[in-house]
Design a protein around this motif. Structure first.
Motif, PDB file in Angstrom:
ATOM      1  N   GLN A 289       2.142   1.677  -3.533  1.00 12.35           N
ATOM      2  CA  GLN A 289       1.053   2.063  -4.434  1.00 12.35           C
ATOM      3  C   GLN A 289       0.659   3.518  -4.209  1.00 12.35           C
ATOM      4  N   LEU A 290       0.575   3.931  -2.939  1.00 16.31           N
ATOM      5  CA  LEU A 290       0.223   5.314  -2.630  1.00 16.31           C
ATOM      6  C   LEU A 290       1.306   6.273  -3.121  1.00 16.31           C
TER       7      LEU A 290
ATOM      8  N   LEU B  19       0.694   6.761  -6.800  1.00 19.18           N
ATOM      9  CA  LEU B  19      -0.480   7.577  -7.103  1.00 19.18           C
ATOM     10  C   LEU B  19      -0.268   9.044  -6.744  1.00 19.18           C
TER      11      LEU B  19
ATOM     12  N   ILE C  61       0.831  -1.202   0.000  1.00 18.35           N
ATOM     13  CA  ILE C  61       0.000   0.000   0.000  1.00 18.35           C
ATOM     14  C   ILE C  61       0.869   1.256   0.000  1.00 18.35           C
TER      15      ILE C  61
ATOM     16  N   ALA D  73      -5.379   3.694  -3.440  1.00 22.51           N
ATOM     17  CA  ALA D  73      -4.208   2.821  -3.317  1.00 22.51           C
ATOM     18  C   ALA D  73      -4.588   1.509  -2.644  1.00 22.51           C
TER      19      ALA D  73
ATOM     20  N   CYS E  55      -3.930  -1.942  -4.740  1.00 27.39           N
ATOM     21  CA  CYS E  55      -2.727  -2.638  -4.291  1.00 27.39           C
ATOM     22  C   CYS E  55      -2.900  -4.141  -4.544  1.00 27.39           C
TER      23      CYS E  55
END
Length: 146
Positions: free
Chosen positions: A65-66, A69, A62, A124, A128
């Motif tokens: 992924q964050l 983004l 996560i 996210a 994920c």
């Protein structure tokens, strides 16, 4: 893309013991595993267990992924901190089951409002790959600025 890890186990579940021999990257290796580490020792000092490893995978996925983004949004993070708490409980009818993974995400993102941060963090969580793999359990997210 494939990744692997290896474990060795000797004996029964309650009396036996094992070791996480290693991971493909070499980042993890030679870690003890056992019944006590999984079901009795809440301190986590007696070794690792599958739920702890799932928590590590989820927290890192996560966060990565964050970060992606936020950069795509034009507001790269200065710092992100994620924590996953995976819950293992007795299952109805016997045995055990993983019931949830609760993510706490804090961040410092210059130029971004906290509500937008929460919105992007929620996205996210949804995309994920580890969250997707954990689709059978409840996944929650508490996102806020540090």
């Amino acid at each position: 893309m494939k990744r692997h890890a290896e474990v060795s186990w000797k004996g029964s579940l309650t009396q036996g013991s094992g070791r996480l021999l290693g991971t493909q990257s070499g980042a993890l290796g030679d870690l003890p595993m056992g019944f006590k580490a999984r079901f009795e020792d809440e301190t986590g000092k007696s070794g690792t267990n599958p739920e702890e490893l799932i928590a590590a995978a989820h927290a890192s996925c996560i966060a990565m992924q964050l970060a992606h983004l936020l950069a795509e949004n034009g507001t790269p993070a200065e710092r992100l901190h994620s924590r996953a708490e995976v819950e293992l409980q007795p299952a109805e009818g016997g045995g055990f089951e993983i019931r949830s993974s609760a993510i706490t995400m804090t961040g410092s993102v210059p130029g971004l409002e906290e509500e937008k941060f929460k919105e992007i963090a929620a996205r996210a969580k949804e995309i994920c790959p580890v969250s997707k793999a954990l689709g059978a359990i409840k996944v929650t997210l508490d996102a806020r600025f540090a």
